[in-house]
Design a protein around this motif. Structure first.
Motif, PDB file in Angstrom:
ATOM      1  N   ALA A 105      46.897 127.077  31.185  1.00 57.54           N
ATOM      2  CA  ALA A 105      45.461 127.110  31.434  1.00 57.54           C
ATOM      3  C   ALA A 105      45.119 126.791  32.866  1.00 57.54           C
ATOM      4  O   ALA A 105      44.034 127.069  33.322  1.00 57.54           O
ATOM      5  CB  ALA A 105      44.750 126.121  30.513  1.00 57.54           C
TER       6      ALA A 105
ATOM      7  N   SER B 168      45.318 127.352  36.759  1.00 56.41           N
ATOM      8  CA  SER B 168      45.570 128.465  37.665  1.00 56.41           C
ATOM      9  C   SER B 168      45.624 127.974  39.104  1.00 56.41           C
ATOM     10  O   SER B 168      44.675 127.375  39.584  1.00 56.41           O
ATOM     11  CB  SER B 168      44.459 129.507  37.524  1.00 56.41           C
TER      12      SER B 168
ATOM     13  N   ASN C 140      41.393 127.161  35.036  1.00 49.71           N
ATOM     14  CA  ASN C 140      40.682 128.259  34.401  1.00 49.71           C
ATOM     15  C   ASN C 140      39.757 127.621  33.359  1.00 49.71           C
ATOM     16  O   ASN C 140      40.153 127.361  32.223  1.00 49.71           O
ATOM     17  CB  ASN C 140      41.674 129.217  33.741  1.00 49.71           C
TER      18      ASN C 140
ATOM     19  N   GLU D 277      39.293 129.402  29.955  1.00 48.56           N
ATOM     20  CA  GLU D 277      40.427 129.301  29.026  1.00 48.56           C
ATOM     21  C   GLU D 277      40.521 127.906  28.426  1.00 48.56           C
ATOM     22  O   GLU D 277      40.780 127.739  27.226  1.00 48.56           O
ATOM     23  CB  GLU D 277      41.715 129.662  29.759  1.00 48.56           C
TER      24      GLU D 277
ATOM     25  N   ASN E  43      40.255 126.969  24.366  1.00 45.77           N
ATOM     26  CA  ASN E  43      41.301 126.192  23.697  1.00 45.77           C
ATOM     27  C   ASN E  43      40.752 124.897  23.101  1.00 45.77           C
ATOM     28  O   ASN E  43      41.075 124.519  21.973  1.00 45.77           O
ATOM     29  CB  ASN E  43      42.429 125.871  24.684  1.00 45.77           C
TER      30      ASN E  43
ATOM     31  N   ALA F  96      34.207 134.293  27.638  1.00 45.78           N
ATOM     32  CA  ALA F  96      35.496 133.971  27.028  1.00 45.78           C
ATOM     33  C   ALA F  96      35.317 133.428  25.610  1.00 45.78           C
ATOM     34  O   ALA F  96      36.056 133.794  24.691  1.00 45.78           O
ATOM     35  CB  ALA F  96      36.246 132.962  27.898  1.00 45.78           C
TER      36      ALA F  96
END
Length: 545
Positions: A64, A66, A498, A501, A505, A530
């Motif tokens: 997750a 970046s 990110n 993301e 999650n 997302a």
């Protein structure tokens, strides 16, 4: 990394003056894992920003995270890591030296980085056909349909009451922006459908409508201009001359003021020159309201046969235009009756933010307005409160006013004692909510952590230099909340994550009903998209929400 080989670390150092706990048990959301035990991982690298004088270490992290660096931004809710190209290249060089004979870190050349759209294009063009735009189109379509039927002779009532239709649209746009009316509306919605047995679909649909109600405001503004033009055309072409030159002159002036106010609210002007928009919108609106009363009184009292004016109370009470205008006047005046000058305590934990403290507790989800000069400008902020003796606002230093709070802290400020509602208030609709904030966006959510709520609240906070920029007081407010329900990510120590993301999650793991995000336009858009792609309802601030 090969087994038996250890990365050489000269020392561990916190970055940018931010103190972090080294705690493998993560009892604090601000803790990071101890660097004493070498680990093996197939995940991507978690980079710790550094300077030329600091040592560094690369820690393995989940996918997750970046390893990217963001552009500079004027928005304090942005999560950015300020590093010039030379520092970044030197950092990458050191990484490659440590990992020689290993798999090289893949970094996209600068020319291959995805192009970032401007904030304005994201706000206006990159959000699709939103509910806001749909409500705008519905208002325009219904009004234009009625106007077309009137012009074609199929709606004679509208032809005889064109001015009333214009005033009705003004009433609708006023209510859709009235802080007092919306406070009552949001409270009623939460009390009626904020129950466990009400379906999630009803709640999310209601949330979409309420946060997009500005579309009604904009649509009715354009429609009121169209009806007023139609009314003037009818009056000018009327062979019976039921209108006097004075009435037509006042009507033309009202039309000019409403048109000017609408042009000032055009997104490009509003985005680039917000203070200009605010003053034009306010003062032209007030003047138009005064002239509207004059127009109604002249119209009611005018006698076409004798060309004289005779006003009586009986004539006024029979006119719908008079009652509609009275409601408009009351709705506009109410917020200004709650204005008062209060003593404040302003502290600045850094050059990037200030904390403004007021007396009196405030319920979660409410927002407040403050001003150094009530007739010129007002600034809205989320309210942080334990609901008891005091409340405070966290103001990121991004504009002239918010920067002045840091450089020259005032002793007194003007406030509106009646607080208003927005998207954060609708947390109360749900049973289990994930709150995602970047930067100073945390302030609208902190009250939910400090006070007991019906909703079970979880939090993700991503910001830069948390302790330095926001101060120990804000940090401790987050630390006091249940550690199992908080994720804190400081981009000064860890690479930019990110956020979208991570949010998906976390929402999945915590099994929340809905995600509510407060970030910059691009960040909010990415999180909402997302989550929606993962079939998780999500909401973030929109243009003119």
């Amino acid at each position: 990394m090969e087994e038996g080989k250890e990365m050489k670390i000269a020392r561990f150092s916190s970055c940018r003056g931010v103190a972090f706990e080294i705690n493998a048990n993560r009892c604090s959301p601000f803790a990071i894992e101890s660097p004493t035990k070498p680990e093996r991982s197939t995940g991507t690298w978690h980079w710790i920003p550094w300077t030329r004088n600091n040592s560094f270490k690369i820690l393995p992290q989940p996918q997750a995270i970046s390893p990217t660096r963001s552009r500079a931004s004027s928005h304090f809710c942005d999560i950015n890591i300020d590093a010039d190209d030379d520092v970044e290249l030197e950092f990458l060089s050191e990484v490659q030296d440590i990992e020689k004979n290993q798999e090289k870190v893949k970094v996209l050349p600068k020319t291959e980085q995805p192009k970032r759209n401007s904030r304005l294009s994201i706000i206006l063009l990159d959000q699709g056909f939103t509910v806001y735009k749909r409500l705008f189109m519905v208002c325009i379509t219904l009004n234009m349909l009625a106007l077309a039927l009137s012009i074609s002779g199929h709606f004679p009532y509208a032809k005889s009451k064109a001015t009333l239709f214009s005033i009705s649209n003004i009433l609708a746009l006023t209510l859709s922006r009235s802080e007092a009316f919306l406070r009552i509306l949001f409270w009623f919605v939460v009390k009626t459908i904020g129950k466990p047995y009400v379906s999630l679909r009803i709640k999310t649909s209601t949330t979409l409508f309420l946060q997009s109600i500005g579309g009604i405001h904009s649509g009715c503004a354009i429609s009121s201009i169209a009806w007023l033009v139609y009314s003037l055309v009818i009056a000018i072409n009327d062979d019976k001359t039921t209108s006097s030159p004075e009435i037509l002159g006042v009507a033309f002036t009202i039309l000019s003021l409403i048109t000017l106010s609408s042009l000032a609210a055009f997104p490009l002007i509003r985005h680039l020159h917000h203070n200009v928009f605010e003053r034009i919108h306010r003062f032209s609106g007030w003047l138009a309201l005064i002239l509207l009363w004059l127009f109604i009184l002249l119209t009611i009292s005018y006698d076409p046969s004798s060309k004289t004016y005779q006003l009586t109370i009986s004539k006024m009470v029979k006119k719908q235009e008079c009652w509609f205008t009275l409601i408009i006047t009351i709705v506009i005046i109410i917020p200004w009756l709650s204005i008062k000058k209060v003593q404040v305590c302003v502290t600045a934990p850094s050059n990037h933010a200030s904390i403004i403290k007021f007396e009196g507790g405030v319920k979660p989800g409410l927002l407040g307005r403050i001003s150094p000069s009530p007739l010129s400008e007002w600034h809205a902020f989320g309210i942080i409160s334990d609901g008891k003796k005091e409340h405070m606002m966290l103001a990121g230093a991004v504009g002239d006013f918010t920067k002045s709070l840091v450089s020259s802290p005032p002793k007194h400020l003007w406030i509106r004692s009646v607080h208003f509602v927005g998207l954060p208030y609708l947390v109360n609709l749900y049973q289990k909510v994930l709150l995602v904030a970047t930067g100073s966006g945390i302030c609208v959510f902190l009250s939910f952590l400090m006070q007991k709520n019906e909703a079970d609240v979880y939090l993700i906070w991503v910001a830069k230099d948390i302790e330095t920029n926001f101060g120990n007081e804000i940090k401790e407010l987050v630390e006091k909340y249940s550690k199992e329900k908080v994720i804190v990510h400081d981009t000064a120590v860890c690479a930019r994550p990110n956020v979208a993301e991570i949010s998906v999650n976390a929402a999945t793991n915590w099994n929340v009903e809905v995600v509510i995000v407060t970030s910059n336009p691009e960040g909010s858009r990415d999180v909402v998209r997302a989550c929606n792609k993962a079939k998780i309802p999500a909401f973030g601030p929109i243009w003119d929400s």
